[in-house]
Design a protein around this motif. Sequence first.
Motif, PDB file in Angstrom:
ATOM      1  N   ARG A   1      27.488 -47.590 -31.036  1.00  0.00           N
ATOM      2  CA  ARG A   1      26.300 -47.518 -30.191  1.00  0.00           C
ATOM      3  C   ARG A   1      26.743 -47.277 -28.756  1.00  0.00           C
ATOM      4  NH1 ARG A   1      23.253 -51.350 -32.016  1.00  0.00           N
ATOM      5  NH2 ARG A   1      21.763 -51.359 -30.317  1.00  0.00           N
ATOM      6  N   VAL A   2      25.821 -46.697 -27.991  1.00  0.00           N
ATOM      7  CA  VAL A   2      26.086 -46.468 -26.569  1.00  0.00           C
ATOM      8  C   VAL A   2      24.784 -46.709 -25.821  1.00  0.00           C
ATOM      9  CG1 VAL A   2      25.659 -43.989 -26.817  1.00  0.00           C
ATOM     10  CG2 VAL A   2      26.905 -44.813 -24.834  1.00  0.00           C
TER      11      VAL A   2
ATOM     12  N   VAL B   1      42.808 -33.193 -29.345  1.00  0.00           N
ATOM     13  CA  VAL B   1      42.022 -34.408 -29.532  1.00  0.00           C
ATOM     14  C   VAL B   1      42.215 -35.320 -28.330  1.00  0.00           C
ATOM     15  CG1 VAL B   1      41.684 -36.447 -30.979  1.00  0.00           C
ATOM     16  CG2 VAL B   1      42.246 -34.242 -32.028  1.00  0.00           C
ATOM     17  N   ASP B   2      41.080 -35.754 -27.743  1.00  0.00           N
ATOM     18  CA  ASP B   2      41.130 -36.727 -26.660  1.00  0.00           C
ATOM     19  C   ASP B   2      41.249 -38.117 -27.279  1.00  0.00           C
ATOM     20  OD1 ASP B   2      40.796 -38.350 -24.517  1.00  0.00           O
ATOM     21  OD2 ASP B   2      38.695 -37.787 -24.126  1.00  0.00           O
ATOM     22  N   ILE B   3      42.327 -38.858 -26.980  1.00  0.00           N
ATOM     23  CA  ILE B   3      42.522 -40.165 -27.619  1.00  0.00           C
ATOM     24  C   ILE B   3      41.981 -41.304 -26.756  1.00  0.00           C
ATOM     25  CG2 ILE B   3      44.526 -39.422 -28.954  1.00  0.00           C
ATOM     26  CD1 ILE B   3      46.274 -40.847 -26.840  1.00  0.00           C
ATOM     27  N   GLY B   4      41.290 -40.955 -25.680  1.00  0.00           N
ATOM     28  CA  GLY B   4      40.702 -42.012 -24.867  1.00  0.00           C
ATOM     29  C   GLY B   4      39.588 -42.707 -25.623  1.00  0.00           C
ATOM     30  N   ASN B   5      39.401 -44.009 -25.340  1.00  0.00           N
ATOM     31  CA  ASN B   5      38.344 -44.775 -26.005  1.00  0.00           C
ATOM     32  C   ASN B   5      37.900 -45.848 -25.016  1.00  0.00           C
ATOM     33  OD1 ASN B   5      36.585 -45.828 -27.793  1.00  0.00           O
ATOM     34  ND2 ASN B   5      38.109 -46.669 -29.196  1.00  0.00           N
ATOM     35  N   LEU B   6      37.257 -45.383 -23.940  1.00  0.00           N
ATOM     36  CA  LEU B   6      37.088 -46.265 -22.802  1.00  0.00           C
ATOM     37  C   LEU B   6      35.669 -46.740 -22.574  1.00  0.00           C
ATOM     38  CD1 LEU B   6      39.271 -44.201 -20.313  1.00  0.00           C
ATOM     39  CD2 LEU B   6      39.990 -46.115 -21.734  1.00  0.00           C
TER      40      LEU B   6
ATOM     41  N   ILE C   1      15.209 -27.206 -34.788  1.00  0.00           N
ATOM     42  CA  ILE C   1      16.509 -26.623 -34.433  1.00  0.00           C
ATOM     43  C   ILE C   1      16.522 -26.370 -32.930  1.00  0.00           C
ATOM     44  CG2 ILE C   1      18.015 -24.614 -34.686  1.00  0.00           C
ATOM     45  CD1 ILE C   1      17.031 -24.357 -37.556  1.00  0.00           C
ATOM     46  N   ILE C   2      17.559 -26.856 -32.264  1.00  0.00           N
ATOM     47  CA  ILE C   2      17.643 -26.732 -30.803  1.00  0.00           C
ATOM     48  C   ILE C   2      18.701 -25.710 -30.387  1.00  0.00           C
ATOM     49  CG2 ILE C   2      17.975 -28.002 -28.643  1.00  0.00           C
ATOM     50  CD1 ILE C   2      15.538 -28.863 -30.286  1.00  0.00           C
ATOM     51  N   TYR C   3      19.926 -25.890 -30.838  1.00  0.00           N
ATOM     52  CA  TYR C   3      21.023 -25.001 -30.451  1.00  0.00           C
ATOM     53  C   TYR C   3      21.874 -24.658 -31.670  1.00  0.00           C
ATOM     54  CZ  TYR C   3      20.318 -26.945 -25.712  1.00  0.00           C
ATOM     55  OH  TYR C   3      19.803 -27.356 -24.524  1.00  0.00           O
ATOM     56  N   LYS C   4      22.582 -23.548 -31.549  1.00  0.00           N
ATOM     57  CA  LYS C   4      23.695 -23.237 -32.440  1.00  0.00           C
ATOM     58  C   LYS C   4      24.920 -23.095 -31.547  1.00  0.00           C
ATOM     59  CE  LYS C   4      21.172 -21.019 -36.218  1.00  0.00           C
ATOM     60  NZ  LYS C   4      20.963 -19.770 -37.003  1.00  0.00           N
ATOM     61  N   LEU C   5      25.832 -24.053 -31.630  1.00  0.00           N
ATOM     62  CA  LEU C   5      27.003 -24.074 -30.761  1.00  0.00           C
ATOM     63  C   LEU C   5      28.194 -23.419 -31.450  1.00  0.00           C
ATOM     64  CD1 LEU C   5      26.909 -27.750 -29.403  1.00  0.00           C
ATOM     65  CD2 LEU C   5      25.655 -25.760 -28.586  1.00  0.00           C
ATOM     66  N   PRO C   6      29.141 -22.924 -30.667  1.00  0.00           N
ATOM     67  CA  PRO C   6      30.379 -22.398 -31.263  1.00  0.00           C
ATOM     68  C   PRO C   6      31.129 -23.502 -32.004  1.00  0.00           C
ATOM     69  CG  PRO C   6      30.203 -21.820 -28.921  1.00  0.00           C
ATOM     70  CD  PRO C   6      29.124 -22.804 -29.195  1.00  0.00           C
ATOM     71  N   LYS C   7      31.695 -23.161 -33.125  1.00  0.00           N
ATOM     72  CA  LYS C   7      32.379 -24.162 -33.959  1.00  0.00           C
ATOM     73  C   LYS C   7      33.553 -24.806 -33.215  1.00  0.00           C
ATOM     74  CE  LYS C   7      32.888 -26.242 -37.975  1.00  0.00           C
ATOM     75  NZ  LYS C   7      33.188 -25.531 -39.212  1.00  0.00           N
ATOM     76  N   VAL C   8      34.178 -24.061 -32.290  1.00  0.00           N
ATOM     77  CA  VAL C   8      35.384 -24.558 -31.636  1.00  0.00           C
ATOM     78  C   VAL C   8      35.117 -25.788 -30.768  1.00  0.00           C
ATOM     79  CG1 VAL C   8      35.188 -23.090 -29.582  1.00  0.00           C
ATOM     80  CG2 VAL C   8      37.436 -23.827 -30.369  1.00  0.00           C
ATOM     81  N   VAL C   9      33.858 -25.965 -30.281  1.00  0.00           N
ATOM     82  CA  VAL C   9      33.579 -27.117 -29.409  1.00  0.00           C
ATOM     83  C   VAL C   9      33.208 -28.370 -30.206  1.00  0.00           C
ATOM     84  CG1 VAL C   9      32.769 -25.573 -27.585  1.00  0.00           C
ATOM     85  CG2 VAL C   9      31.095 -26.671 -29.078  1.00  0.00           C
ATOM     86  N   HIS C  10      33.033 -28.224 -31.509  1.00  0.00           N
ATOM     87  CA  HIS C  10      32.548 -29.353 -32.305  1.00  0.00           C
ATOM     88  C   HIS C  10      33.452 -30.583 -32.230  1.00  0.00           C
ATOM     89  CE1 HIS C  10      32.182 -31.536 -36.256  1.00  0.00           C
ATOM     90  NE2 HIS C  10      30.973 -31.669 -35.772  1.00  0.00           N
ATOM     91  N   PRO C  11      34.772 -30.461 -32.470  1.00  0.00           N
ATOM     92  CA  PRO C  11      35.621 -31.662 -32.409  1.00  0.00           C
ATOM     93  C   PRO C  11      35.582 -32.364 -31.056  1.00  0.00           C
ATOM     94  CG  PRO C  11      36.800 -29.839 -33.432  1.00  0.00           C
ATOM     95  CD  PRO C  11      35.560 -29.259 -32.847  1.00  0.00           C
ATOM     96  N   ALA C  12      35.531 -31.565 -29.978  1.00  0.00           N
ATOM     97  CA  ALA C  12      35.538 -32.166 -28.640  1.00  0.00           C
ATOM     98  C   ALA C  12      34.220 -32.882 -28.346  1.00  0.00           C
ATOM     99  CB  ALA C  12      35.799 -31.084 -27.588  1.00  0.00           C
ATOM    100  N   VAL C  13      33.086 -32.293 -28.768  1.00  0.00           N
ATOM    101  CA  VAL C  13      31.784 -32.942 -28.561  1.00  0.00           C
ATOM    102  C   VAL C  13      31.733 -34.259 -29.334  1.00  0.00           C
ATOM    103  CG1 VAL C  13      29.307 -32.758 -29.044  1.00  0.00           C
ATOM    104  CG2 VAL C  13      30.519 -30.825 -28.034  1.00  0.00           C
TER     105      VAL C  13
ATOM    106  N   LYS D   1      32.081 -40.170 -29.555  1.00  0.00           N
ATOM    107  CA  LYS D   1      32.805 -41.311 -30.129  1.00  0.00           C
ATOM    108  C   LYS D   1      33.402 -42.186 -29.022  1.00  0.00           C
ATOM    109  CE  LYS D   1      34.414 -39.757 -34.680  1.00  0.00           C
ATOM    110  NZ  LYS D   1      35.645 -39.452 -35.452  1.00  0.00           N
ATOM    111  N   SER D   2      33.928 -41.552 -28.005  1.00  0.00           N
ATOM    112  CA  SER D   2      34.517 -42.294 -26.890  1.00  0.00           C
ATOM    113  C   SER D   2      33.469 -43.162 -26.204  1.00  0.00           C
ATOM    114  CB  SER D   2      35.129 -41.311 -25.891  1.00  0.00           C
ATOM    115  OG  SER D   2      35.558 -41.973 -24.719  1.00  0.00           O
ATOM    116  N   LEU D   3      32.281 -42.591 -25.994  1.00  0.00           N
ATOM    117  CA  LEU D   3      31.202 -43.341 -25.350  1.00  0.00           C
ATOM    118  C   LEU D   3      30.763 -44.529 -26.200  1.00  0.00           C
ATOM    119  CD1 LEU D   3      28.933 -40.431 -24.036  1.00  0.00           C
ATOM    120  CD2 LEU D   3      30.483 -41.852 -22.698  1.00  0.00           C
ATOM    121  N   SER D   4      30.802 -44.357 -27.527  1.00  0.00           N
ATOM    122  CA  SER D   4      30.278 -45.391 -28.425  1.00  0.00           C
ATOM    123  C   SER D   4      31.375 -46.268 -29.027  1.00  0.00           C
ATOM    124  CB  SER D   4      29.444 -44.755 -29.533  1.00  0.00           C
ATOM    125  OG  SER D   4      30.127 -43.690 -30.143  1.00  0.00           O
ATOM    126  N   ARG D   5      32.575 -46.161 -28.495  1.00  0.00           N
ATOM    127  CA  ARG D   5      33.715 -47.008 -28.879  1.00  0.00           C
ATOM    128  C   ARG D   5      34.060 -46.887 -30.359  1.00  0.00           C
ATOM    129  NH1 ARG D   5      33.651 -52.824 -26.061  1.00  0.00           N
ATOM    130  NH2 ARG D   5      35.847 -52.583 -26.586  1.00  0.00           N
TER     131      ARG D   5
END
Length: 602
Positions: A291-292, A193-198, A257-269, A274-278
Amino acid sequence: MSSIPDEKILKIITREGLLTPEQCKSIISKAPEQRRRLTQLKRVKTGGLPGQDIEHPVTIIDVIASLQISLPGKETEVLDEEQVVRAVAGHLKVPYKKIDPLQLDLDVVTKTIPRLFALKHLVVPLAITNGKLEVVMYDPTDADVLEDLQRVTTLELTPAMGTKTDILKIIGEFFGFKSSLVAAETQLAQPSVDIGNLEQYTRLKSMSEIQSTDTHIKNVVDYLFHYALEQRASDIHIEPKRDHVLIRFRIDGVLHIIYKLPKVVHPAVISRIKSLSRLDIAEKRRPQDGRVKLSHQNQDAEIRVSTVPVAFGEKMVMRILDPTILFQDLEDLGFSSRDLIVYHQFLKKPNGIILVTGPTGSGKSTTLYSSLAHLASSEKNITTVEDPIEMIREDFNQIAVQPAVGIAFASILRNILRQDPDIIMIGEIRDQETAENAVQSALTGHLVFSTLHTNDAPSTVTRLMDLGIKPFLIAESLVGVMAQRLLRKICPYCVTTLEVDAPVLKSLGANVEGEESIQLKQGKGCVKCRGTGFLGRTGAFEIMAIDEGMKEVIAGSDELDIITVKKKALESGMIPLRTSAIDKMLKGITTFQEVVRVTEKI
């Protein structure tokens, strides 16, 4: 296109009526110098560095498109790359294919052939159906490339012809997105988990700036935002499932429907957005809103972010708010001439309440923002209370609802009245206190805009009574009510006509007396509208003015019913929502099915 001589291509498009003989001679004389200039320009854009992927030679089609030549007899229309390639494809008896990114399968495009092969030979795999591979090529006459493709894929080929611009765009976007996705999937085999919130405000990098050295998840999110903005999406849905993550875009009110992504990238995306939208990256169990603001191609776009926990993780929906959509000229919203005159009369009132009603997604925010923008001037103090603020505009003083610190629709109105406002916009009247404060503001000399969730305009009066407002106060404070819906517009690129029996239209409420059948329009589906037959949306409106007669009806009864209000409104000239929608259908703006879909519950 090296296998087809320049002279032959010029003859083909001249024979198709896209060039005059004089224009053809002019192109031949200008071609050498224009080729040299285009080649230099291309090297400047790429920096002229060795190791850049592949430098494609400038073709006669590139030259023609760059010269901005007027079509014969059509001085305002320019001969473009698509028209030339379409004409050449017709001569070669090869189908022309306009590539629609939403119809492509990410894996088919990126896994069927290597990226360098696709880039070198300008070829994009589209789909595999019944053992046949459909490909789009810039030069479908290149037998060597076709032979290599068949040998590598072991599939029967169905070639089509497309423009170089489309092919390069798809290769850049799809292979770039896929490489970032694969790298992220590998990197996140053990999720962290990236804990940055910048960041709250960020500029999207252009496609050429996104390099493989950047953080892969950042690239994935940037590609996602680019794609959504280019496709005119109003919402992005990121939905975790058991084995994958589903990405869907809402375009013209319909989810794709646009994409089906691997489940492993979901938390990081999710963490990146979330980081962008504070938002709180560590909080996954509670819903969050943020909001961003993005800078994309020299324009700002506001994105409202909402997360909720669902069965397989956090679901995120992002509402894309485009200022060109939210702030429009009132004439462009879809009003009939009568309704536009009546609504302008509302806006000229010095005080009173103007209410806009309709379900979520019916365009109320666009109407309110466009109305406030119409009224905004240096002489007016416009204050809004919103939950949340949808789009920042410097002409308004905008207040966000924050219950945690005591800022609610009802309570903040008392403070706003001390701020010397001329015009007040309340995001929504939800309870008795808000309604009472709105009425009090209107009666003390302010013009108040707000929304209510009612099915039609007459229902608003009884809804205000249900909220505890006395009938005589409603009559004195209410200027007018407008109910609205959004109708999808017929795509102008594939519009066709069809005959509909008059009795069918009559059952819908259309006035077609004396007619056996009526010619209507519909879209048959094309690349521009992604096969839906619709492109863009317009409003259908029901505007009820509170004139002297209506005031008497409202103030004269403590137990008013909707039927009485509606009857009086119709007598005063109100055009019902369904009639407004039918009028747009008869004018060829929308379809019979769309009118039924939007107005069936009215």
